[in-house]
Structures are given as structure tokens and as C-alpha cells.
Design an enzyme around this catalytic site. Structure first.
Site, PDB file in Angstrom:
ATOM      1  N   ASN A   1       0.836  -1.201   0.000  1.00  0.00           N
ATOM      2  CA  ASN A   1       0.000   0.000   0.000  1.00  0.00           C
ATOM      3  C   ASN A   1       0.866   1.243   0.000  1.00  0.00           C
ATOM      4  OD1 ASN A   1      -2.492  -1.411   0.300  1.00  0.00           O
ATOM      5  ND2 ASN A   1      -2.185  -1.526   2.509  1.00  0.00           N
TER       6      ASN A   1
ATOM      7  N   GLY B   1       4.355  -3.451  14.733  1.00  0.00           N
ATOM      8  CA  GLY B   1       4.114  -4.890  14.702  1.00  0.00           C
ATOM      9  C   GLY B   1       4.789  -5.563  13.525  1.00  0.00           C
ATOM     10  N   ASP B   2       4.793  -4.898  12.377  1.00  0.00           N
ATOM     11  CA  ASP B   2       5.459  -5.455  11.198  1.00  0.00           C
ATOM     12  C   ASP B   2       6.968  -5.543  11.421  1.00  0.00           C
ATOM     13  OD1 ASP B   2       2.968  -5.457   9.932  1.00  0.00           O
ATOM     14  OD2 ASP B   2       3.273  -3.451   9.110  1.00  0.00           O
TER      15      ASP B   2
ATOM     16  N   LEU C   1       1.861  -6.744  22.843  1.00  0.00           N
ATOM     17  CA  LEU C   1       1.104  -5.914  23.773  1.00  0.00           C
ATOM     18  C   LEU C   1       1.617  -4.481  23.835  1.00  0.00           C
ATOM     19  CD1 LEU C   1       0.962  -8.578  26.626  1.00  0.00           C
ATOM     20  CD2 LEU C   1      -0.966  -7.862  25.206  1.00  0.00           C
TER      21      LEU C   1
ATOM     22  N   GLY D   1       2.196  -6.466   4.172  1.00  0.00           N
ATOM     23  CA  GLY D   1       3.095  -7.397   3.507  1.00  0.00           C
ATOM     24  C   GLY D   1       4.425  -6.767   3.161  1.00  0.00           C
TER      25      GLY D   1
ATOM     26  N   THR E   1       2.869   3.184  13.862  1.00  0.00           N
ATOM     27  CA  THR E   1       2.675   2.545  12.561  1.00  0.00           C
ATOM     28  C   THR E   1       3.877   1.641  12.238  1.00  0.00           C
ATOM     29  OG1 THR E   1       1.491   4.508  11.808  1.00  0.00           O
ATOM     30  CG2 THR E   1       2.197   2.957  10.124  1.00  0.00           C
TER      31      THR E   1
END
Length: 309
Positions: free
Chosen positions: A21, A261-262, A231, A51, A258
Site C-alpha cells: 500500500n 508490529g510489522d 502488547l 506485507g 505505525t
């Protein structure tokens, strides 16, 4: 800082199946109420997509990686491919859809560094089994297959099936959260949800390590081998065949969460594939994510391995 482009004829260590994206990021003091207009403090156009973020994170943190995905025939698609190639990601299995625009994400980042994201999937929604079949050799030779849920669930299921037949371990980041068919759970080696995703998948309100442990055990009861519940500032809850434990997070002043987590997933995967123990691989992912949240944006915030030393 960039890495050399890797030749696509080298077998990737990691195959990421997922979205690309362009992130349209607006910083705001708070989330507006219905009908309210607020003045933001900045606007950025930044490469992203779960991704692509995870592929870039794997590459910057030490793994060899290829991505399978789709972009549109437009400027955003061209920019995404160029930035990923510059990071050393094998883009030979990212194809172009002539009918759909490249996916975009509208992201609001508030004064507390929390983000709210709205997706327009575009070409991501056209990723199908035929594109995975074209990349079958890479999947069969990968040491790990990483997936998320920003592409069609049927495609995710097909990819998990291909990985299973090739006896390749699967890491699934179930985001955006949605119910999953029971048949998928036993095929997942590593499930990495955050609090809200673990809550939706289990019906257990996850807000701390104790509730995360309850949710993780519920997910393991469905057949998942390892569950890692991220968490945020409270760290990571790990549940697997060797027990359950909580690894605290490194305290930092967050600017933008942002891609945190990736980034964690990229560091975790890179660590595992280097031969680290599960806990040490989690700690590597945590260090990378801690540095990521001190910077704005998605891919620009993902650190390189040398920065963690």
C-alpha cells in the site's frame, strides 16, 4: 541507507505473501468526532502495506526475502517496487494489475502516537492462487512463509496449503482481524496477533499479559503451535509447547506506532532463521520495534540491523 538488490535467482530465506500500500499519513491532535473538522499538523505519502512492511523489515534486519503481491499500473505502484528493490527484497513475484489502482491506506496519527487506519485494497484484492502458483518454487525453497490478512482470505488459505504441502513453517499475522476457518489453525506454526486481534479471535478481552495468556492458550487449543501476542508497551506474551512467559518491552518515547508490529515480525523471523532461540528472536523483534516507534511513518521507520547494535 540502502542494501544491494538481491538477484531473484537466489532462493529466498523468507517468502512474504501480502499487501503493498501507499500510506497517506495525516498527523492530528486527536481523532475527530462525527461531523467535526480538525486541522492536522503534517501530511506524508509513505510506502507501506503490512506485507511490504514485513518484507522490508525482514530484509533490513538480516533475512533474505521475496514478496508475492500485486500493485496497480500507476505511480504509487512504481514507487513501491523501487523502494522495495532498494532494500534488497526480491520483487520478481510482485505483478501489476492493469485494472486496479495500487492499494492505499489513510492513516491518522494522534498526539499520543496511536494510529487509526482505513484501507482501500485496490490491486491487493486481486492477488489469487495463480500468482502463488507462479511463485511455487520460491515457496517450496523458503525457510518460512509469512502472511497477513490484507489480501483475500481464499488466497491466504491457498498459500498456507502450498506451504503445508512443502513442509514450510507458516507465520500468520491475523491483521486486519477477521474470523478464520477452523481448518487453518493447525497449519500455523507462529500466530502473531496484537491485543485487539487476539480479542476478536477468541472473545477474550486482552489488555494485559494475564488476559493475553488466556487468549494464547485458547488459540493453541485450536491447533496453533506458537502464539505471540504483542502488547505494545507491555511487551510480548509467548505461548508454546515449552510453556507460557511474558517478555517486557524496552521503554521508549513513542512518536508513531505505525509498522511497529510489522517490524517486530521482521526481527523475529530474521532471528529465528539465524538459529536464535524463540525468546532471543522475540527480543530481537522487540528491540527493532522499540526503535521503529521513535520515528514517524511505516517503512522509513523500520531500522536496519546495524542500528540495533
Amino acid at each position: 541507507m540502502t542494501r544491494q538488490i538481491r538477484s531473484s535467482d537466489v532462493s529466498p530465506t523468507v517468502v512474504v505473501v501480502g499487501s503493498l500500500n501507499m500510506d497517506l499519513v495525516l498527523r492530528v491532535p486527536r481523532v475527530p468526532e462525527a461531523g467535526e473538522t480538525l486541522t492536522g499538523s503534517g501530511f506524508s505519502v509513505i510506502p507501506g502495506g503490512k506485507g511490504a512492511n514485513q518484507a522490508v523489515a525482514c530484509a533490513r534486519l538480516g533475512a533474505r526475502v521475496a514478496q508475492i503481491g500485486r500493485v496497480g499500473l500507476d505511480a504509487f505502484g512504481e514507487q513501491l517496487l523501487a523502494t522495495m528493490a532498494a532494500d534488497g527484497v526480491d520483487i520478481s513475484h510482485i505483478s501489476t494489475d492493469n485494472q486496479s489502482a495500487t492499494g492505499v491506506a489513510m492513516i491518522l496519527v494522534d498526539a499520543t502516537a496511536q494510529n487509526r487506519i482505513i484501507l482501500a485494497p485496490g490491486a491487493n484484492a486481486t492477488l489469487a492462487a495463480v500468482h502463488l502458483d507462479a511463485a511455487l518454487t520460491s515457496i517450496e525453497q523458503a525457510a518460512m512463509v509469512i502472511l497477513q490478512l490484507e489480501v483475500p482470505l481464499a488466497t491466504v488459505e491457498y498459500a498456507i496449503g502450498l506451504a503445508g504441502r512443502a513442509k514450510r513453517p507458516v507465520l500468520l499475522n491475523p491483521a486486519p482481524a477477521q474470523p478464520l476457518p477452523d481448518r487453518l489453525w493447525p497449519a500455523i506454526e507462529y500466530l502473531v496477533p496484537n491485543e485487539s486481534e487476539a480479542s476478536l479471535l477468541t472473545g477474550i478481552a486482552v489488555h494485559d499479559p494475564r488476559s493475553a495468556a488466556d487468549a494464547a492458550e485458547a488459540l493453541r487449543a485450536r491447533g496453533v503451535r506458537h502464539v505471540l501476542v504483542t502488547l505494545g508497551e507491555q511487551g510480548v506474551l509467548i505461548a508454546g509447547p515449552d510453556g507460557t512467559r511474558h517478555l517486557p518491552a524496552q521503554p521508549v518515547k513513542a512518536v508513531d506506532t505505525t509498522a511497529a508490529g510489522d517490524t517486530f515480525i521482521g526481527g523475529f523471523a530474521a532471528g529465528l532463521l539465524e538459529g536464535m532461540s524463540l525468546d532471543d528472536a522475540v527480543r530481537l523483534g522487540q528491540r527493532a520495534a522499540a526503535l521503529c516507534v521513535t520515528r514517524p511513518g511505516a517503512q522509513p521507520a523500520i531500522p536496519f540491523r546495524a542500528e540495533l547494535l
